[in-house]
Design a protein around this motif. Structure first.
Motif, mmCIF file in Angstrom:
data_model
loop_
_atom_site.group_PDB
_atom_site.id
_atom_site.type_symbol
_atom_site.label_atom_id
_atom_site.label_comp_id
_atom_site.label_asym_id
_atom_site.label_seq_id
_atom_site.Cartn_x
_atom_site.Cartn_y
_atom_site.Cartn_z
ATOM 1 N N VAL A 20 0.867 -1.177 0.000
ATOM 2 C CA VAL A 20 0.000 0.000 0.000
ATOM 3 C C VAL A 20 0.903 1.227 0.000
ATOM 4 O O VAL A 20 1.723 1.387 0.902
ATOM 5 C CB VAL A 20 -0.914 0.059 1.254
ATOM 6 C CG1 VAL A 20 -1.783 1.311 1.229
ATOM 7 C CG2 VAL A 20 -1.813 -1.182 1.335
ATOM 8 N N GLU A 21 0.754 2.051 -1.016
ATOM 9 C CA GLU A 21 1.529 3.286 -1.032
ATOM 10 C C GLU A 21 0.864 4.278 -0.078
ATOM 11 O O GLU A 21 -0.355 4.339 -0.007
ATOM 12 C CB GLU A 21 1.512 3.845 -2.461
ATOM 13 C CG GLU A 21 2.608 4.819 -2.775
ATOM 14 C CD GLU A 21 2.586 5.182 -4.262
ATOM 15 O OE1 GLU A 21 2.954 4.325 -5.080
ATOM 16 O OE2 GLU A 21 2.179 6.314 -4.588
ATOM 17 N N LEU A 22 1.654 5.024 0.666
ATOM 18 C CA LEU A 22 1.091 6.031 1.580
ATOM 19 C C LEU A 22 1.717 7.379 1.281
ATOM 20 O O LEU A 22 2.880 7.452 0.903
ATOM 21 C CB LEU A 22 1.408 5.680 3.038
ATOM 22 C CG LEU A 22 0.853 4.388 3.621
ATOM 23 C CD1 LEU A 22 1.332 4.242 5.074
ATOM 24 C CD2 LEU A 22 -0.667 4.352 3.577
ATOM 25 N N ASN A 23 0.936 8.459 1.499
ATOM 26 C CA ASN A 23 1.563 9.778 1.408
ATOM 27 C C ASN A 23 2.088 10.168 2.793
ATOM 28 O O ASN A 23 1.854 9.489 3.791
ATOM 29 C CB ASN A 23 0.594 10.813 0.829
ATOM 30 C CG ASN A 23 -0.653 10.991 1.682
ATOM 31 O OD1 ASN A 23 -0.575 10.964 2.912
ATOM 32 N ND2 ASN A 23 -1.799 11.149 1.045
ATOM 33 N N ARG B 296 0.202 1.358 -5.886
ATOM 34 C CA ARG B 296 -0.505 2.549 -6.380
ATOM 35 C C ARG B 296 -1.999 2.289 -6.487
ATOM 36 O O ARG B 296 -2.817 3.115 -6.121
ATOM 37 C CB ARG B 296 0.037 2.955 -7.756
ATOM 38 C CG ARG B 296 1.211 3.912 -7.740
ATOM 39 C CD ARG B 296 1.379 4.575 -9.099
ATOM 40 N NE ARG B 296 1.508 3.602 -10.173
ATOM 41 C CZ ARG B 296 2.661 3.037 -10.569
ATOM 42 N NH1 ARG B 296 3.785 3.370 -9.967
ATOM 43 N NH2 ARG B 296 2.680 2.161 -11.542
ATOM 44 N N GLU B 299 -3.349 2.408 -3.011
ATOM 45 C CA GLU B 299 -3.338 3.767 -2.459
ATOM 46 C C GLU B 299 -4.560 4.543 -2.958
ATOM 47 O O GLU B 299 -5.247 5.209 -2.191
ATOM 48 C CB GLU B 299 -2.038 4.497 -2.850
ATOM 49 C CG GLU B 299 -2.080 6.025 -2.817
ATOM 50 C CD GLU B 299 -2.119 6.611 -1.412
ATOM 51 O OE1 GLU B 299 -2.438 5.879 -0.473
ATOM 52 O OE2 GLU B 299 -1.864 7.830 -1.280
ATOM 53 N N LYS B 307 -6.986 1.010 4.876
ATOM 54 C CA LYS B 307 -5.518 0.988 4.928
ATOM 55 C C LYS B 307 -5.041 0.728 6.354
ATOM 56 O O LYS B 307 -4.112 -0.054 6.585
ATOM 57 C CB LYS B 307 -4.946 2.322 4.439
ATOM 58 C CG LYS B 307 -5.073 2.514 2.943
ATOM 59 C CD LYS B 307 -4.559 3.898 2.551
ATOM 60 C CE LYS B 307 -4.915 4.205 1.113
ATOM 61 N NZ LYS B 307 -4.809 5.630 0.798
#
Lengths: 92, 424
Positions: A20-23, B296, B299, B307
């Motif tokens: 999971v990409e996170l900012n 991506r 996200e 999440k």
């Protein structure tokens, strides 16, 4: 307080494992919240070891061909397909 | 007035049968062939299942009309129906307040009279909580009574599909339609192998003469005073009709919420790994390596609560932490099961407030996930123990509905329906 040293870097490591990409904002928010939540989970330390009786059993069926989705149905929700197959990102 | 109870309003007409002329709304994590099924998530905004869930087949065979798919917390992860990518649901019984969750849309459309009945799913209270908050009836069946085939999984070892209805008898009638073994779900059981049958509607006769009710003190300790008052008034009503009660202590219940969340998040982290934007869902594009593309996709497609749970579940299962969290949670689950077994030696059913609180104001719990998790203290033990439970409305506190939870023994649906029907 949890013995898990929660910081944005640790959150980033877990996020990588979970794909999971996170900012940056999410990393900071989760670091703060995970400390609280994980220290609450730590009260599980007080739980005695308890024997478990498994309630589930394996259910088998003969390995025979039977009706299933056809190729078109299986592909209908794919963002992209090619030659009757799912199209995924490049394997590098 | 719209409560935002539906994500998709598209009618699916059934054949003829016991539910002919009735509308049954279906939670949007239950697959409907040809009608999009989003799980309240942007990830599945355009997902159209190529097949029906078994319970949907059952509804249509019974003659029901499905008026639409109901709004829900994203993937069932929430207690307020505010985490939906399609906007929050408002409680028709208490304007300005949440309807409870995660099946908040299902409870809201029944409470507002927009559907006669509805199906929800209950992983840690997601049928009983919104039923209590919206002043309607909800049943969480024994694990294995109802097929989960076609239910998009969140935490498979805990969840069951259950009915929501204005009265206990209506809920029982709907349960009768969806219950039964299914070769496509290997965890289903035939109730007839467990010393009972499927005559649920007939059990709604309100006869509580001689019924012995156990009241777990741990489930009253954390409850608001006004909720506790309403609870005792309802127990008194059951006493007047011939039931009796005693208090009982189940010390394991103090650890049920944390055990539930560790197990549910761990299962979620595994179940939701399937959403990679290749076979369905939001594509993460085709550039870079595939892990970056999947990350991506996730996200963009997942909301904050999803999440959070995937990450915490991944952590709880990771090397070095599995024994500390996941294994201890399984110990707690077994302990909860033992405590319930012992309590049922002296009681036919157990009763508590369904929720320790009255409905939150909209927006109130969003910034504090732990506060939201703790609201599930009374409902999660039932899922850990695989037991059936019903929530029935027992009054309100200045317009905010209060529900009573009645927990039964494994496959004891008829007993909790009988007891609940004495009240609603």
């Amino acid at each position: 307080m949890s013995d898990f040293d929660v910081g944005p870097d640790e959150v980033e490591h877990i996020a990588e494992l979970a794909r999971v990409e996170l900012n940056e904002e999410e990393r900071a928010l989760f670091a703060e919240q995970f400390a609280d939540i994980l220290s609450y989970f730590e009260t599980l330390d007080e739980v005695p070891e308890t024997d478990r009786e498994p309630e589930l059993t394996n259910v088998m069926r003969p390995d025979e061909r039977r009706e299933c989705l056809d190729q078109e149905e299986a592909l209908q929700n794919a963002p992209e397909s090619e030659d009757g197959q799912f199209k995924g990102p490049r394997v590098s | 007035m719209s409560h935002n109870g539906y994500i998709t309003e598209e009618e699916i007409a059934g054949e003829d049968g016991p539910l002919a002329g009735k509308t049954v709304a279906v939670k949007d994590n239950i697959s409907t062939e040809g009608v999009r099924t989003t799980c309240g998530s942007a990830m599945l905004e355009e997902y159209v299942p190529p097949y029906d869930a078994t319970v949907v087949d059952n509804l249509l065979d019974a003659g029901a009309t499905i008026p639409g798919k109901t709004n829900m917390d994203e993937f069932g992860m929430g207690t307020t129906t505010e985490t939906s990518a399609f906007g929050p649901v408002e409680n028709p019984a208490a304007p300005g307040h949440v309807p409870g969750g995660s099946s908040g849309g299902s409870a809201a459309v029944v409470a507002a009279g927009d559907a006669d009945l509805a199906l929800g799913t209950d992983t840690g209270g997601s049928v009983r909580c919104p039923a209590a908050f919206c002043g309607v009836v909800g049943i969480k069946p024994t694990y294995g009574l109802v097929s989960r085939y076609g239910l998009i999984a969140y935490a498979n070892s805990l969840e069951q599909i259950g009915p929501i209805a204005p009265t206990v008898e209506d809920a029982a009638e709907l349960l009768e339609v969806i219950a039964g073994p299914d070769e496509r779900d290997g965890t289903t059981h035939d109730a007839r192998d467990h010393g009972t049958d499927y005559e649920f509607a007939a059990a709604a006769d309100g006869d509580v003469e001689g019924l012995e009710i156990g009241v777990p003190t741990e489930l009253l300790d954390g409850a608001e005073d006004t909720v506790v008052e309403q609870f005792w008034a309802a127990v008194e009503e059951l006493e007047e009709q011939g039931a009796s009660y005693h208090e009982v202590s189940l010390p394991s219940l103090e650890h049920a919420v944390e055990a539930y969340y560790v197990i549910a998040m761990s299962e979620a982290s595994s179940n939701l790994a399937r959403f990679d934007g290749v076979r369905y869902g939001k594509s993460g594009g085709y550039d870079g390596n595939w892990n970056e593309s999947f990350a991506r996709s996730r996200e963009e497609g997942f909301g904050e609560e999803v999440k959070r749970r995937i990450l915490l579940g991944t952590y709880a299962l990771s090397a070095g932490y599995q024994d500390k969290y996941y294994k201890k949670a399984q110990d707690a689950r077994a302990w909860v099961q033992q405590d319930f077994d012992e309590a049922f030696e002296d009681a036919d059913v157990l009763a508590s407030p369904t929720m320790p609180i009255t409905p939150f104001e909209m927006g109130e719990s969003l910034d504090d996930p732990l506060k939201m998790y703790l609201a599930d203290a009374n409902t999660t033990p039932v899922n850990l123990a695989n037991l059936p439970a019903i929530s029935v409305p027992v009054g309100d506190d200045s317009g905010l509905p209060v529900g009573l939870q009645i927990v039964g023994q494994s496959f004891g649906e008829k007993q909790i329906i009988r007891a609940g029907s004495a009240l609603a």
